[in-house]
Design an enzyme around this catalytic site. Structure first.
Site, short mmCIF file in Angstrom:
data_model
loop_
_atom_site.label_atom_id
_atom_site.label_comp_id
_atom_site.label_asym_id
_atom_site.label_seq_id
_atom_site.Cartn_x
_atom_site.Cartn_y
_atom_site.Cartn_z
N SER A 1 0.84 -1.20 0.00
CA SER A 1 0.00 0.00 0.00
C SER A 1 0.88 1.26 0.00
O SER A 1 1.67 1.44 -0.93
CB SER A 1 -0.97 -0.05 1.18
OG SER A 1 -1.95 0.93 1.07
N GLU B 1 -12.76 10.12 -7.98
CA GLU B 1 -12.60 9.17 -9.09
C GLU B 1 -13.05 9.76 -10.42
O GLU B 1 -13.71 9.10 -11.20
CB GLU B 1 -13.40 7.89 -8.83
CG GLU B 1 -13.36 7.35 -7.43
CD GLU B 1 -11.99 6.86 -6.99
OE1 GLU B 1 -11.00 7.11 -7.70
OE2 GLU B 1 -11.91 6.23 -5.92
N HIS C 1 -3.67 -0.31 -4.80
CA HIS C 1 -5.14 -0.52 -4.71
C HIS C 1 -5.76 -0.15 -6.07
O HIS C 1 -6.76 0.57 -6.14
CB HIS C 1 -5.76 0.36 -3.62
CG HIS C 1 -5.25 0.10 -2.24
ND1 HIS C 1 -5.69 -0.96 -1.48
CD2 HIS C 1 -4.31 0.74 -1.48
CE1 HIS C 1 -5.06 -0.94 -0.29
NE2 HIS C 1 -4.22 0.08 -0.28
#
Lengths: 273, 273
Positions: free
Chosen positions: A130, A148, A173
């Site tokens: 991560s 997004e 991710h």
């Protein structure tokens, strides 16, 4: 300089399997061998401590004899005698998740950073998941992007990382958080840089003097190559705009696929059946 | 056959602005002109009726003199005298959002489908948002993908659409729902098909006998071109696997950018300042 970049980087997209086969963490443990692994968490408070305990337990189960836990809360911690002793004779370092900007603000230009480079140059393994993946590169993507969208602004904030991995920018991710746009933006901004997005429970293992990486884990690694880009609207004045970019080359690589970094070519390795 | 494919398609990624400048809906209204616009909602129940009322109000405000609302709940509705009268002499059709599979199960091979093709062939405008965008193509992406992973299974369910748009597969809510993987999968499955992902509040306007489209609205249109793909792992036996595909060409186009469909080339049009 022959010793430089001679170790292994295991760069993990987050949420790697910790309960089943532990495929990715096993790759890390294999490379530490009978040596000493330092697990580093930065600024995570109680959650960070729990994370350290969990990884310690796992790596012991996977056969690593010497596991050292190091929680860094401040820049002082990163320069302390404790940190120095932790890094001493380590043959592997594992960075847990957290916040990449906070991590670099604590360990940037510290004893830890110097030692990590030395351990890597000596041929050992440096791993991170991560945010611990993002810090591997010279420039890392940070924050933003919560909406997004395909807007440039907000999605393209960068900061300096540890700089172990040259000429590559990492996002993690990847499919899970729909991050293709910010990686495309980063590559459009500097097509000399290769953009790499790593899914959760997926890792790229960089070896052979950073000439090649191999994918492991359950998801995919996305390679965004901008070297043939013919147009993009990235510029200081365009931060408010929506991204436009032509002629990006994109590869999606799953378990076992390799990528020749200098040649920028993917390669399928025959699967063992 | 000269009359075929001679109209305009306005294909909208969902959530287009209905309160501000209404840029995209204005493009639709402009093309309907002084004619009759039929707004179609399928299977939406009360929510569908509210949607019809909202769009009616907006298109009247935008100067469309004749707005006809048509709610389709069943295949019978799609063959009724009411539907026939609605479509009569229409010079524009607008499909609201809903569920693309439900929509096609009601209007596929019906009077409405036939009339939509006739209206388009006569040079008029056919528009659709969200699921109303997906149904424009011959094959549409449906369902799945709720886990936003790079797995092939679940993300690659397809069904036949209205077939107005040839050789292109559409996905909507694109950046917002992180849908690049399912579009890549669709293109890897058949590289002859061009994959197009449309962000929310963004549209592609297809004109000139489907030789060209222009982007309008606030987001981006993603073009996934598989004609140079050198490898993919798509096959019936691989449904459980993670996608791998090499050498996809990707373009990201924002407002005003055009794309030559046959040549598969993007083109920047000089902005009006």
């Amino acid at each position: 300089m022959a010793g430089k970049r001679s170790g292994t980087l295991v760069i993990i997209g987050g949420a790697e399997d910790r309960e089943g086969r532990k495929e990715i963490l096993n790759e890390v443990a294999d490379r530490v061998g009978r040596g000493k692994l330092v697990i580093i968490t930065v600024g995570g408070g109680k959650k960070g401590d729990e994370s350290l305990d969990e990884y310690e337990q796992i790596f012991r189960t996977l056969g690593v004899p010497h596991v050292y836990k190091l929680a860094i809360a401040s820049r002082e911690d990163a320069r302390s005698g404790k940190a120095e002793r932790a890094m001493d004779e380590a043959s592997g370092v594992f960075f847990t998740g957290g916040d990449q900007l906070e991590t670099m603000s604590r360990i940037g230009d510290s004893l830890i950073s110097t030692r990590v480079h030395e351990i890597y140059a000596a041929g050992h393994v440096i791993a991170g998941t991560s945010s611990g993946a993002s810090i591997m590169s010279e420039t890392m993507l940070i924050g933003g992007n919560s909406d997004e969208s395909s807007k440039i602004r907000g999605s393209l904030q960068m900061a300096p990382g540890l700089g172990l991995l040259k000429g590559i920018i990492i996002d993690q991710h990847f499919a899970e958080r729909g991050r293709i746009t910010r990686l495309l933006g980063a590559v459009a901004q500097n097509p000399a840089v290769l953009g790499i997005g790593i899914d959760e429970d997926t890792a790229m293992i960089v070896e052979n003097h950073q000439r090649r990486f191999t994918v492991c884990g359950n998801g995919a690694v996305y390679v965004v190559d901008g070297k043939e880009v013919t147009y993009s609207n990235l510029s200081a004045e365009m931060q408010d705009e929506t991204l436009s970019v032509y002629d990006v080359r994109l590869h999606v690589l799953s378990r076992g696929h390799q990528f020749e970094i200098k040649e920028r070519r993917p390669e399928m390795v025959e699967a063992e059946v």
